[in-house]
Design a protein around this motif. Sequence first.
Motif, PDB file in Angstrom:
ATOM      1  N   ALA A   1       0.802  -1.223   0.000  1.00 43.47           N
ATOM      2  CA  ALA A   1       0.000   0.000   0.000  1.00 43.47           C
ATOM      3  C   ALA A   1       0.833   1.270   0.000  1.00 43.47           C
ATOM      4  N   ASP A   2       2.123   1.149   0.244  1.00 42.30           N
ATOM      5  CA  ASP A   2       2.966   2.346   0.312  1.00 42.30           C
ATOM      6  C   ASP A   2       4.416   1.942   0.112  1.00 42.30           C
ATOM      7  N   GLY A   3       4.769   1.701  -1.160  1.00 37.80           N
ATOM      8  CA  GLY A   3       6.161   1.527  -1.532  1.00 37.80           C
ATOM      9  C   GLY A   3       6.655   2.827  -2.135  1.00 37.80           C
ATOM     10  N   HIS A   4       7.964   2.951  -2.249  1.00 40.67           N
ATOM     11  CA  HIS A   4       8.544   4.185  -2.773  1.00 40.67           C
ATOM     12  C   HIS A   4       9.460   3.884  -3.946  1.00 40.67           C
ATOM     13  N   ILE A   5       9.685   4.919  -4.729  1.00 44.64           N
ATOM     14  CA  ILE A   5      10.721   4.868  -5.752  1.00 44.64           C
ATOM     15  C   ILE A   5      11.727   5.967  -5.462  1.00 44.64           C
ATOM     16  N   LEU A   6      12.914   5.814  -6.006  1.00 42.17           N
ATOM     17  CA  LEU A   6      13.867   6.914  -6.072  1.00 42.17           C
ATOM     18  C   LEU A   6      13.653   7.559  -7.437  1.00 42.17           C
ATOM     19  N   GLU A   7      12.833   8.590  -7.450  1.00 43.51           N
ATOM     20  CA  GLU A   7      12.504   9.185  -8.736  1.00 43.51           C
ATOM     21  C   GLU A   7      13.741   9.807  -9.380  1.00 43.51           C
ATOM     22  N   ASP A   8      13.718   9.876 -10.689  1.00 49.10           N
ATOM     23  CA  ASP A   8      14.801  10.450 -11.473  1.00 49.10           C
ATOM     24  C   ASP A   8      15.075  11.875 -10.981  1.00 49.10           C
ATOM     25  N   ALA A   9      16.309  12.136 -10.608  1.00 52.98           N
ATOM     26  CA  ALA A   9      16.651  13.466 -10.094  1.00 52.98           C
ATOM     27  C   ALA A   9      16.479  14.549 -11.141  1.00 52.98           C
ATOM     28  N   GLY A  10      16.443  14.176 -12.411  1.00 54.75           N
ATOM     29  CA  GLY A  10      16.281  15.156 -13.483  1.00 54.75           C
ATOM     30  C   GLY A  10      14.850  15.358 -13.932  1.00 54.75           C
ATOM     31  N   LEU A  11      13.894  14.783 -13.208  1.00 53.63           N
ATOM     32  CA  LEU A  11      12.516  14.834 -13.704  1.00 53.63           C
ATOM     33  C   LEU A  11      11.979  16.253 -13.756  1.00 53.63           C
ATOM     34  N   TRP A  12      12.376  17.103 -12.797  1.00 48.53           N
ATOM     35  CA  TRP A  12      11.823  18.463 -12.794  1.00 48.53           C
ATOM     36  C   TRP A  12      12.358  19.277 -13.972  1.00 48.53           C
ATOM     37  N   ASP A  13      13.588  19.015 -14.382  1.00 44.61           N
ATOM     38  CA  ASP A  13      14.092  19.684 -15.580  1.00 44.61           C
ATOM     39  C   ASP A  13      13.276  19.299 -16.809  1.00 44.61           C
ATOM     40  N   ARG A  14      12.823  18.056 -16.850  1.00 37.31           N
ATOM     41  CA  ARG A  14      12.110  17.577 -18.036  1.00 37.31           C
ATOM     42  C   ARG A  14      10.610  17.854 -17.998  1.00 37.31           C
ATOM     43  N   TYR A  15      10.009  17.812 -16.797  1.00 39.48           N
ATOM     44  CA  TYR A  15       8.551  17.828 -16.703  1.00 39.48           C
ATOM     45  C   TYR A  15       7.968  19.161 -16.215  1.00 39.48           C
TER      46      TYR A  15
ATOM     47  N   THR B   1      26.424   8.601  -3.850  1.00 43.03           N
ATOM     48  CA  THR B   1      25.598   9.478  -4.664  1.00 43.03           C
ATOM     49  C   THR B   1      24.128   9.114  -4.497  1.00 43.03           C
ATOM     50  N   TYR B   2      23.249   9.990  -4.928  1.00 42.26           N
ATOM     51  CA  TYR B   2      21.818   9.700  -4.911  1.00 42.26           C
ATOM     52  C   TYR B   2      21.572   8.409  -5.687  1.00 42.26           C
ATOM     53  N   GLY B   3      20.928   7.463  -5.035  1.00 43.25           N
ATOM     54  CA  GLY B   3      20.710   6.161  -5.656  1.00 43.25           C
ATOM     55  C   GLY B   3      21.874   5.215  -5.514  1.00 43.25           C
ATOM     56  N   GLY B   4      22.945   5.648  -4.830  1.00 40.96           N
ATOM     57  CA  GLY B   4      24.134   4.809  -4.721  1.00 40.96           C
ATOM     58  C   GLY B   4      23.910   3.526  -3.944  1.00 40.96           C
ATOM     59  N   PHE B   5      22.941   3.538  -3.034  1.00 37.22           N
ATOM     60  CA  PHE B   5      22.595   2.341  -2.280  1.00 37.22           C
ATOM     61  C   PHE B   5      21.345   1.655  -2.840  1.00 37.22           C
TER      62      PHE B   5
ATOM     63  N   TYR C   1       6.147  16.231 -10.910  1.00 38.91           N
ATOM     64  CA  TYR C   1       6.279  14.871 -10.375  1.00 38.91           C
ATOM     65  C   TYR C   1       5.108  13.998 -10.809  1.00 38.91           C
ATOM     66  N   ASN C   2       3.909  14.525 -10.776  1.00 37.87           N
ATOM     67  CA  ASN C   2       2.731  13.720 -11.101  1.00 37.87           C
ATOM     68  C   ASN C   2       2.742  13.281 -12.561  1.00 37.87           C
ATOM     69  N   ARG C   3       3.215  14.129 -13.448  1.00 36.07           N
ATOM     70  CA  ARG C   3       3.359  13.711 -14.854  1.00 36.07           C
ATOM     71  C   ARG C   3       4.370  12.569 -14.951  1.00 36.07           C
ATOM     72  N   TYR C   4       5.458  12.722 -14.209  1.00 36.33           N
ATOM     73  CA  TYR C   4       6.513  11.711 -14.231  1.00 36.33           C
ATOM     74  C   TYR C   4       6.022  10.371 -13.703  1.00 36.33           C
ATOM     75  N   ILE C   5       5.331  10.362 -12.547  1.00 36.38           N
ATOM     76  CA  ILE C   5       4.960   9.084 -11.947  1.00 36.38           C
ATOM     77  C   ILE C   5       3.916   8.361 -12.776  1.00 36.38           C
ATOM     78  N   VAL C   6       3.057   9.100 -13.471  1.00 36.44           N
ATOM     79  CA  VAL C   6       2.115   8.452 -14.393  1.00 36.44           C
ATOM     80  C   VAL C   6       2.880   7.773 -15.521  1.00 36.44           C
ATOM     81  N   ASP C   7       3.874   8.454 -16.071  1.00 36.41           N
ATOM     82  CA  ASP C   7       4.687   7.841 -17.126  1.00 36.41           C
ATOM     83  C   ASP C   7       5.455   6.636 -16.585  1.00 36.41           C
ATOM     84  N   PHE C   8       5.982   6.737 -15.366  1.00 35.22           N
ATOM     85  CA  PHE C   8       6.752   5.655 -14.761  1.00 35.22           C
ATOM     86  C   PHE C   8       5.921   4.381 -14.674  1.00 35.22           C
ATOM     87  N   CYS C   9       4.646   4.526 -14.336  1.00 35.17           N
ATOM     88  CA  CYS C   9       3.775   3.367 -14.110  1.00 35.17           C
ATOM     89  C   CYS C   9       3.031   2.907 -15.367  1.00 35.17           C
ATOM     90  N   SER C  10       3.172   3.640 -16.450  1.00 40.68           N
ATOM     91  CA  SER C  10       2.257   3.469 -17.584  1.00 40.68           C
ATOM     92  C   SER C  10       2.349   2.120 -18.282  1.00 40.68           C
TER      93      SER C  10
END
Length: 390
Positions: free
Chosen positions: A19-33, A89-93, A143-152
């Motif tokens: 019911a509540d998992g997380h992703i490490l969203e792409d750090a560049g998503l705000w530049d793109r979206y 780095t971000y995502g290093g682990f 972010y919301n545009r990104y997560i819809v694309d991520f799950c699409s």
Amino acid sequence: MSNALDGIQKLTFTGAVDADGHILEDAGLWDRYIEAKYKDRAVRVRVDDKGLEYLEVAGRPSKVFSGGRLGALSAMGTTRDDKWDAPPTYGGFAPFGAMDAMERLKRIEAEGLAAAFLYPTMSLLWETETEDAELAQACTRAYNRYIVDFCSESGGKLIPIAHLSLGDPAAAAIELERAVKAGCKGGWVAQFVMTRKPHAHPDHDVLFAKAQELDVPIGIHPSLEPVWAAPGRYDRKFMRGNYYFLNIVAADAIRHAFTSFFQYATFDKFPKMRLVLLEAGAGWIDYWLGRLDAVYASAMGRTVSLKEKPSFYFKRNCWISADPDERSLPAMVELCGADKFFWASDFPHPDHVGNYIEEVEELAHKLPATARAKVMGENVMKVYKCELPR
């Protein structure tokens, strides 16, 4: 050559949903979206003169996430005994499935899960460091545009939930409608509000009305809190570095937000609204409902306009997620009803040691047979009006 899925435990029963998992969203998503108007103030990861990453919010370096701390956000599975040689780095682990949608599908299939509701990581950070409501709305839209694309491409197995900001509730209502039309199954807000108004303040009714109209839930999910929102009974100078204490008491903010919905009689105004409490544990809920009901019945109850006692609204309008290792959850299920609870992994965040599948398996066997399927997956899919993928 080892397989990335080696060592992942698989549940012995079917139909479980995170019911509540997380992703490490792409750090560049705000530049793109993000819209061009806001791009110069988009959320970004930068590198300082020592070669260490830091978060940039609204064009300014983060006061909290600097010096390489971003790398620890994905440290699920590490323990107090592990040694870190250098700030990663971000995502290093990042474990398998934390950053890539196809990997996440492979992971949940290896775990025997039917689906996972997805929440962010970096989007739990930036809202604490801006009081610019317009920029916050732009960042949530991106972010919301990104997560819809991520799950699409997941066939309904990865389920996006929209980030909303109560800094501008009218704009949040508009964004909820746009995001739901795009594929999100509900929305969530942080446990603090940048305007410092209680969550259920009537100024926020426009969002609750829209959620009721769209027939989608609103969740309250903890994030990093701004300095002003931290417990104020202790002087701040004594709290610096007290990460253990602050993590443990963070759930208090969810309880405060939850209680505000009774103070303001929100569920009388919006009788079909669905409210979900996330990542604050569930073992406290029966005590809290008992306290809410007791005070409502006392002379102090005259100060609220509720038509029914608070526990009535919890049964009708509210749901709560639990960590799979909560020993009290079977008792809470018995006391409050099997229909009210979900379980959540919090993958891949560092305040858990990572054996959540083992814990879910153990929890399932402790639940009454009549409650098992509900708590394990049916409840959350029903509340969010999703169907189990075939």
